[in-house]
Design a protein around this motif. Structure first.
Motif, PDB file in Angstrom:
ATOM      1  N   SER A 110      -3.676   1.160  -5.721  1.00 58.30           N
ATOM      2  CA  SER A 110      -2.507   0.358  -6.068  1.00 58.30           C
ATOM      3  C   SER A 110      -1.275   0.816  -5.292  1.00 58.30           C
ATOM      4  O   SER A 110      -1.041   2.023  -5.147  1.00 58.30           O
ATOM      5  CB  SER A 110      -2.230   0.485  -7.563  1.00 58.30           C
ATOM      6  N   VAL A 111      -0.463  -0.135  -4.857  1.00 57.83           N
ATOM      7  CA  VAL A 111       0.774   0.200  -4.156  1.00 57.83           C
ATOM      8  C   VAL A 111       1.815   0.801  -5.098  1.00 57.83           C
ATOM      9  O   VAL A 111       2.778   1.405  -4.631  1.00 57.83           O
ATOM     10  CB  VAL A 111       1.366  -1.013  -3.400  1.00 57.83           C
ATOM     11  N   VAL A 112       1.639   0.653  -6.395  1.00 60.31           N
ATOM     12  CA  VAL A 112       2.595   1.250  -7.334  1.00 60.31           C
ATOM     13  C   VAL A 112       2.189   2.664  -7.734  1.00 60.31           C
ATOM     14  O   VAL A 112       2.926   3.346  -8.448  1.00 60.31           O
ATOM     15  CB  VAL A 112       2.821   0.375  -8.588  1.00 60.31           C
ATOM     16  N   ASP A 113       1.057   3.123  -7.245  1.00 61.90           N
ATOM     17  CA  ASP A 113       0.585   4.488  -7.513  1.00 61.90           C
ATOM     18  C   ASP A 113      -0.265   4.941  -6.321  1.00 61.90           C
ATOM     19  O   ASP A 113      -1.486   5.051  -6.429  1.00 61.90           O
ATOM     20  CB  ASP A 113      -0.216   4.520  -8.816  1.00 61.90           C
ATOM     21  N   LEU A 114       0.388   5.160  -5.184  1.00 56.71           N
ATOM     22  CA  LEU A 114      -0.332   5.484  -3.960  1.00 56.71           C
ATOM     23  C   LEU A 114      -1.042   6.832  -4.064  1.00 56.71           C
ATOM     24  O   LEU A 114      -0.434   7.817  -4.495  1.00 56.71           O
ATOM     25  CB  LEU A 114       0.631   5.495  -2.759  1.00 56.71           C
ATOM     26  N   PRO A 115      -2.311   6.892  -3.657  1.00 59.11           N
ATOM     27  CA  PRO A 115      -3.100   8.122  -3.778  1.00 59.11           C
ATOM     28  C   PRO A 115      -2.928   9.056  -2.569  1.00 59.11           C
ATOM     29  O   PRO A 115      -3.903   9.571  -2.023  1.00 59.11           O
ATOM     30  CB  PRO A 115      -4.534   7.579  -3.858  1.00 59.11           C
ATOM     31  N   PHE A 116      -1.669   9.276  -2.165  1.00 56.53           N
ATOM     32  CA  PHE A 116      -1.386  10.106  -1.002  1.00 56.53           C
ATOM     33  C   PHE A 116      -0.291  11.105  -1.346  1.00 56.53           C
ATOM     34  O   PHE A 116       0.571  10.821  -2.186  1.00 56.53           O
ATOM     35  CB  PHE A 116      -0.916   9.245   0.181  1.00 56.53           C
ATOM     36  N   PRO A 117      -0.281  12.233  -0.651  1.00 55.76           N
ATOM     37  CA  PRO A 117       0.801  13.196  -0.885  1.00 55.76           C
ATOM     38  C   PRO A 117       2.120  12.698  -0.284  1.00 55.76           C
ATOM     39  O   PRO A 117       2.136  11.775   0.547  1.00 55.76           O
ATOM     40  CB  PRO A 117       0.313  14.458  -0.159  1.00 55.76           C
ATOM     41  N   PRO A 134       3.543  -6.089 -10.329  1.00 58.60           N
ATOM     42  CA  PRO A 134       4.325  -6.212 -11.558  1.00 58.60           C
ATOM     43  C   PRO A 134       5.638  -5.421 -11.523  1.00 58.60           C
ATOM     44  O   PRO A 134       6.584  -5.782 -12.201  1.00 58.60           O
ATOM     45  CB  PRO A 134       3.403  -5.663 -12.649  1.00 58.60           C
ATOM     46  N   ASP A 135       5.701  -4.357 -10.726  1.00 59.88           N
ATOM     47  CA  ASP A 135       6.907  -3.538 -10.645  1.00 59.88           C
ATOM     48  C   ASP A 135       7.239  -3.265  -9.176  1.00 59.88           C
ATOM     49  O   ASP A 135       6.867  -2.219  -8.627  1.00 59.88           O
ATOM     50  CB  ASP A 135       6.705  -2.224 -11.410  1.00 59.88           C
ATOM     51  N   PRO A 136       7.930  -4.200  -8.510  1.00 58.49           N
ATOM     52  CA  PRO A 136       8.233  -4.043  -7.087  1.00 58.49           C
ATOM     53  C   PRO A 136       9.023  -2.773  -6.772  1.00 58.49           C
ATOM     54  O   PRO A 136       8.808  -2.153  -5.728  1.00 58.49           O
ATOM     55  CB  PRO A 136       9.047  -5.286  -6.734  1.00 58.49           C
ATOM     56  N   LEU A 137       9.930  -2.376  -7.656  1.00 53.70           N
ATOM     57  CA  LEU A 137      10.709  -1.162  -7.406  1.00 53.70           C
ATOM     58  C   LEU A 137       9.824   0.079  -7.394  1.00 53.70           C
ATOM     59  O   LEU A 137      10.052   0.996  -6.599  1.00 53.70           O
ATOM     60  CB  LEU A 137      11.828  -1.018  -8.430  1.00 53.70           C
ATOM     61  N   ALA A 138       8.815   0.111  -8.239  1.00 49.20           N
ATOM     62  CA  ALA A 138       7.878   1.243  -8.235  1.00 49.20           C
ATOM     63  C   ALA A 138       7.109   1.282  -6.922  1.00 49.20           C
ATOM     64  O   ALA A 138       6.869   2.367  -6.364  1.00 49.20           O
ATOM     65  CB  ALA A 138       6.921   1.146  -9.418  1.00 49.20           C
ATOM     66  N   ALA A 139       6.726   0.116  -6.408  1.00 49.21           N
ATOM     67  CA  ALA A 139       6.017   0.076  -5.127  1.00 49.21           C
ATOM     68  C   ALA A 139       6.915   0.588  -4.001  1.00 49.21           C
ATOM     69  O   ALA A 139       6.487   1.411  -3.186  1.00 49.21           O
ATOM     70  CB  ALA A 139       5.533  -1.346  -4.831  1.00 49.21           C
ATOM     71  N   VAL A 140       8.152   0.129  -3.965  1.00 49.99           N
ATOM     72  CA  VAL A 140       9.078   0.588  -2.920  1.00 49.99           C
ATOM     73  C   VAL A 140       9.302   2.097  -3.040  1.00 49.99           C
ATOM     74  O   VAL A 140       9.322   2.816  -2.030  1.00 49.99           O
ATOM     75  CB  VAL A 140      10.407  -0.191  -2.978  1.00 49.99           C
ATOM     76  N   TYR A 143       6.372   3.733  -1.485  1.00 45.65           N
ATOM     77  CA  TYR A 143       6.433   3.633  -0.016  1.00 45.65           C
ATOM     78  C   TYR A 143       7.372   4.712   0.533  1.00 45.65           C
ATOM     79  O   TYR A 143       7.039   5.405   1.493  1.00 45.65           O
ATOM     80  CB  TYR A 143       6.926   2.263   0.443  1.00 45.65           C
ATOM     81  N   LEU A 144       8.531   4.837  -0.078  1.00 50.69           N
ATOM     82  CA  LEU A 144       9.510   5.829   0.380  1.00 50.69           C
ATOM     83  C   LEU A 144       8.980   7.271   0.195  1.00 50.69           C
ATOM     84  O   LEU A 144       9.232   8.129   1.024  1.00 50.69           O
ATOM     85  CB  LEU A 144      10.833   5.643  -0.343  1.00 50.69           C
ATOM     86  N   ARG A 145       8.264   7.492  -0.882  1.00 50.65           N
ATOM     87  CA  ARG A 145       7.730   8.835  -1.153  1.00 50.65           C
ATOM     88  C   ARG A 145       6.743   9.282  -0.085  1.00 50.65           C
ATOM     89  O   ARG A 145       6.734  10.435   0.320  1.00 50.65           O
ATOM     90  CB  ARG A 145       7.032   8.839  -2.531  1.00 50.65           C
ATOM     91  N   VAL A 146       5.918   8.361   0.405  1.00 44.94           N
ATOM     92  CA  VAL A 146       4.874   8.771   1.348  1.00 44.94           C
ATOM     93  C   VAL A 146       5.330   8.718   2.807  1.00 44.94           C
ATOM     94  O   VAL A 146       4.574   9.132   3.693  1.00 44.94           O
ATOM     95  CB  VAL A 146       3.570   7.957   1.147  1.00 44.94           C
TER      96      VAL A 146
END
Length: 149
Positions: A110-117, A134-140, A143-146
């Protein structure tokens, strides 16, 4: 065109509130739907993204195609820069199955819980995905975290 719209209606009416179920059913016809969407509304926007990618991709760039679908954007990335370190992620295993002929790592997720460090990628691309979660801000935020800044 009417037949395609009937197919879309059938796909969505079975379980419109379950995006995974919709994409699992749509995988076989997805490229037709995507092509229609690009012709009707999204083509110019996508071309800007492709042009921007062409300008920044270099060999060994670590790229995540988040919500890769059937791999259309990943194929373009491979054409532009074959030596990228490409990772493709999609919620739907049926969609991801269409990426079998694209070199790179493939994961269901899921893009809202990316399985990467953190800081795992130089570039994250996400074409026609954010509006489906369902939560675009969580996805963004993911994205920024990885992205390695």
């Amino acid at each position: 065109m009417a037949a395609l719209l009937d197919e879309v209606d059938l796909l969505l009416t079975r379980s419109p509130d379950d995006p995974l179920a919709v994409y699992e059913r749509a995988a076989a016809q997805y490229e037709r739907f995507r092509a229609l969407w690009l012709r009707l509304a999204g083509g110019a926007v996508e071309q800007v993204m492709i042009d921007d990618l062409r300008a920044i991709l270099t060999p060994h760039t670590r790229v995540l195609d988040a919500g890769c679908g059937t791999g259309t954007l990943s194929r373009r990335i491979r054409e532009m820069q074959p030596e990228t370190q490409l990772t493709m992620l999609d919620l739907s295993s049926a969609m991801l199955a269409h990426t079998a002929n694209i070199a790179g790592e493939k994961l269901v997720g899921s893009v809202v819980d990316l399985p990467f460090p953190d800081n795992a990628f130089d570039i994250v691309v996400s074409s026609w995905v954010i509006e489906t979660v369902p939560d675009p801000l969580a996805a963004v935020a993911e994205y920024l975290r990885v992205i390695d800044t």
